[in-house]
Write a protein that holds these residues in place. Structure first.
Motif, PDB file in Angstrom:
ATOM      1  N   THR A  84      48.480 -12.507  32.705  1.00 55.45           N
ATOM      2  CA  THR A  84      48.700 -12.091  31.321  1.00 55.45           C
ATOM      3  C   THR A  84      48.016 -13.039  30.337  1.00 55.45           C
ATOM      4  O   THR A  84      48.104 -12.849  29.121  1.00 55.45           O
ATOM      5  CB  THR A  84      50.209 -12.024  30.999  1.00 55.45           C
ATOM      6  OG1 THR A  84      50.820 -13.293  31.279  1.00 55.45           O
ATOM      7  CG2 THR A  84      50.888 -10.935  31.810  1.00 55.45           C
ATOM      8  N   GLY A  85      47.349 -14.068  30.848  1.00 52.19           N
ATOM      9  CA  GLY A  85      46.575 -14.955  29.984  1.00 52.19           C
ATOM     10  C   GLY A  85      47.334 -16.127  29.411  1.00 52.19           C
ATOM     11  O   GLY A  85      46.780 -16.904  28.629  1.00 52.19           O
ATOM     12  N   LYS A  86      48.580 -16.308  29.799  1.00 59.07           N
ATOM     13  CA  LYS A  86      49.359 -17.428  29.276  1.00 59.07           C
ATOM     14  C   LYS A  86      48.889 -18.742  29.892  1.00 59.07           C
ATOM     15  O   LYS A  86      48.869 -19.789  29.222  1.00 59.07           O
ATOM     16  CB  LYS A  86      50.851 -17.211  29.580  1.00 59.07           C
ATOM     17  CG  LYS A  86      51.766 -18.254  28.951  1.00 59.07           C
ATOM     18  CD  LYS A  86      53.229 -17.912  29.195  1.00 59.07           C
ATOM     19  CE  LYS A  86      54.144 -18.952  28.575  1.00 59.07           C
ATOM     20  NZ  LYS A  86      55.583 -18.635  28.826  1.00 59.07           N
ATOM     21  N   VAL A  87      48.508 -18.716  31.152  1.00 57.45           N
ATOM     22  CA  VAL A  87      47.950 -19.882  31.841  1.00 57.45           C
ATOM     23  C   VAL A  87      46.468 -19.632  32.049  1.00 57.45           C
ATOM     24  O   VAL A  87      46.076 -18.601  32.601  1.00 57.45           O
ATOM     25  CB  VAL A  87      48.655 -20.102  33.195  1.00 57.45           C
ATOM     26  CG1 VAL A  87      47.903 -21.127  34.037  1.00 57.45           C
ATOM     27  CG2 VAL A  87      50.094 -20.557  32.985  1.00 57.45           C
ATOM     28  N   THR A  88      45.635 -20.576  31.598  1.00 54.83           N
ATOM     29  CA  THR A  88      44.184 -20.354  31.632  1.00 54.83           C
ATOM     30  C   THR A  88      43.412 -21.429  32.399  1.00 54.83           C
ATOM     31  O   THR A  88      42.201 -21.344  32.529  1.00 54.83           O
ATOM     32  CB  THR A  88      43.624 -20.269  30.204  1.00 54.83           C
ATOM     33  OG1 THR A  88      43.918 -21.497  29.518  1.00 54.83           O
ATOM     34  CG2 THR A  88      44.228 -19.097  29.444  1.00 54.83           C
ATOM     35  N   ASN A  89      44.122 -22.476  32.866  1.00 55.16           N
ATOM     36  CA  ASN A  89      43.466 -23.550  33.607  1.00 55.16           C
ATOM     37  C   ASN A  89      44.286 -23.859  34.858  1.00 55.16           C
ATOM     38  O   ASN A  89      45.521 -23.920  34.791  1.00 55.16           O
ATOM     39  CB  ASN A  89      43.326 -24.811  32.744  1.00 55.16           C
ATOM     40  CG  ASN A  89      42.385 -25.834  33.367  1.00 55.16           C
ATOM     41  OD1 ASN A  89      42.619 -26.367  34.446  1.00 55.16           O
ATOM     42  ND2 ASN A  89      41.276 -26.105  32.671  1.00 55.16           N
ATOM     43  N   TRP A  90      43.589 -24.095  35.975  1.00 54.76           N
ATOM     44  CA  TRP A  90      44.298 -24.305  37.231  1.00 54.76           C
ATOM     45  C   TRP A  90      45.154 -25.568  37.214  1.00 54.76           C
ATOM     46  O   TRP A  90      46.153 -25.657  37.957  1.00 54.76           O
ATOM     47  CB  TRP A  90      43.304 -24.351  38.392  1.00 54.76           C
ATOM     48  CG  TRP A  90      42.767 -22.987  38.741  1.00 54.76           C
ATOM     49  CD1 TRP A  90      41.503 -22.522  38.566  1.00 54.76           C
ATOM     50  CD2 TRP A  90      43.525 -21.918  39.303  1.00 54.76           C
ATOM     51  NE1 TRP A  90      41.411 -21.211  38.979  1.00 54.76           N
ATOM     52  CE2 TRP A  90      42.639 -20.823  39.439  1.00 54.76           C
ATOM     53  CE3 TRP A  90      44.848 -21.770  39.705  1.00 54.76           C
ATOM     54  CZ2 TRP A  90      43.043 -19.595  39.962  1.00 54.76           C
ATOM     55  CZ3 TRP A  90      45.262 -20.547  40.218  1.00 54.76           C
ATOM     56  CH2 TRP A  90      44.364 -19.473  40.352  1.00 54.76           C
ATOM     57  N   LYS A  91      44.837 -26.533  36.363  1.00 57.58           N
ATOM     58  CA  LYS A  91      45.628 -27.761  36.326  1.00 57.58           C
ATOM     59  C   LYS A  91      47.053 -27.486  35.829  1.00 57.58           C
ATOM     60  O   LYS A  91      47.978 -28.257  36.118  1.00 57.58           O
ATOM     61  CB  LYS A  91      44.962 -28.819  35.450  1.00 57.58           C
ATOM     62  CG  LYS A  91      44.940 -28.501  33.968  1.00 57.58           C
ATOM     63  CD  LYS A  91      44.263 -29.619  33.178  1.00 57.58           C
ATOM     64  CE  LYS A  91      44.257 -29.303  31.677  1.00 57.58           C
ATOM     65  NZ  LYS A  91      43.605 -30.382  30.883  1.00 57.58           N
TER      66      LYS A  91
END
Length: 290
Positions: free
Chosen positions: A130-137
């Motif tokens: 859903t785009g809330k998390v955008t980086n694997w870290k």
């Protein structure tokens, strides 16, 4: 008899035979269109069926569950394959179709191996798509942007994934692909990518399958709904299919397919399930056998 007359008679006989054979092949033709998740099974079963039924002509195409349902409803094909119940699709009159549950297929999230992730919670998976998390870290991986690859609209696999993972939230706008094979190739070759594919396509050492809440994506876990990301593989026909179509459906439900072929290529026989799921995704236990 003059040679010219003999030649003409032979030519005429050839044309008659060609016409008869052509008509026979056409009359035995069964066209199957729809789910790419089921395409592997339908193709292999169709090939095996032709060996034991030499006069048959099984043609299998993908296009997605929505296409399969609309094509069979329109009478353009004999069988429409789908990963979802017909009654859940807009524009489909399920009452005019007959549902044949053929198999069960698991769906598994996959990532490029460079990501460094092997497990995600359901909430993390939802936040990524859903785009809330955008980086694997943000979910324990390396400092790298996440690239989401979604399935195209009309895909039964996409609908199943979103119904079971996104909890009615809207998926992020992203690149869309319409086949399991293409998705696998992109994830394999593109750092930072995540998507999801059907189990039979996921046996590839170059991609990383993701467990959810530390539950492993196995067929055994599907049978009890411990792994909840799965769908039925439906073959839809008209209410009263013709004789050749009925014979092929019977073959698909027989031991050669259910006991031998289905587990061999990574699906689950419907007879192995210990639960049943209805069109509203309600799961009910059905005992140790079906």
């Amino acid at each position: 008899m003059p040679k010219k007359v003999v030649s003409k008679l032979l030519a005429l006989l050839f044309l008659i035979l060609f016409f008869v054979v052509g008509c026979a092949n056409n009359s035995s033709k069964i066209t199957i269109v729809g789910s790419s998740a089921m395409q592997l099974l339908a193709e292999q079963a169709g090939n095996d069926y032709r060996l034991s039924h030499p006069n048959s002509n099984i043609v299998v195409q993908g296009g997605g569950s929505g296409t399969g349902l609309s094509q069979v409803q329109a009478g353009a094909v004999q069988i429409g394959t789908s990963d979802v119940y017909a009654e859940t699709q807009n524009g489909i009159n399920a009452k005019k179709l007959q549902d044949h549950l053929i198999a069960v297929v698991g769906i598994v999230p996959i990532v490029n191996k460079d990501v460094g992730i092997k497990n995600l919670t359901k909430a993390q998976l939802r936040d990524i798509f859903t785009g809330k998390v955008t980086n694997w870290k943000e979910v324990g991986g390396k400092n790298e942007a996440i690239t989401v690859i979604n399935r195209s609209k009309g895909s039964g696999t996409r609908k199943s994934f979103e119904d079971l993972i996104l909890d009615n939230k809207k998926a992020i706008r992203s690149q869309e692909q319409d086949s399991n094979g293409t998705v696998k190739k992109i994830v394999n070759s593109t750092p930072g990518t995540i998507s999801y594919i059907s189990f039979p396509y996921a046996n590839d050492k170059h991609i990383q399958k993701i467990s959810i809440d530390h539950v492993q994506p196995t067929n055994r876990n599907i049978t009890t709904n411990k792994w909840q990301l799965w769908s039925y593989e439906h073959m839809y026909t008209k209410k009263n299919p013709d004789k050749k179509t009925r014979a092929f459906i019977k073959y698909m439900l027989g031991n050669k397919v259910q006991k031998d072929l289905i587990p061999k290529i990574g699906y689950l026989s419907i007879n192995d399930m210990k639960v049943i799921r209805n069109s509203q995704n309600k799961v009910t236990k059905i005992g140790n056998s079906r």
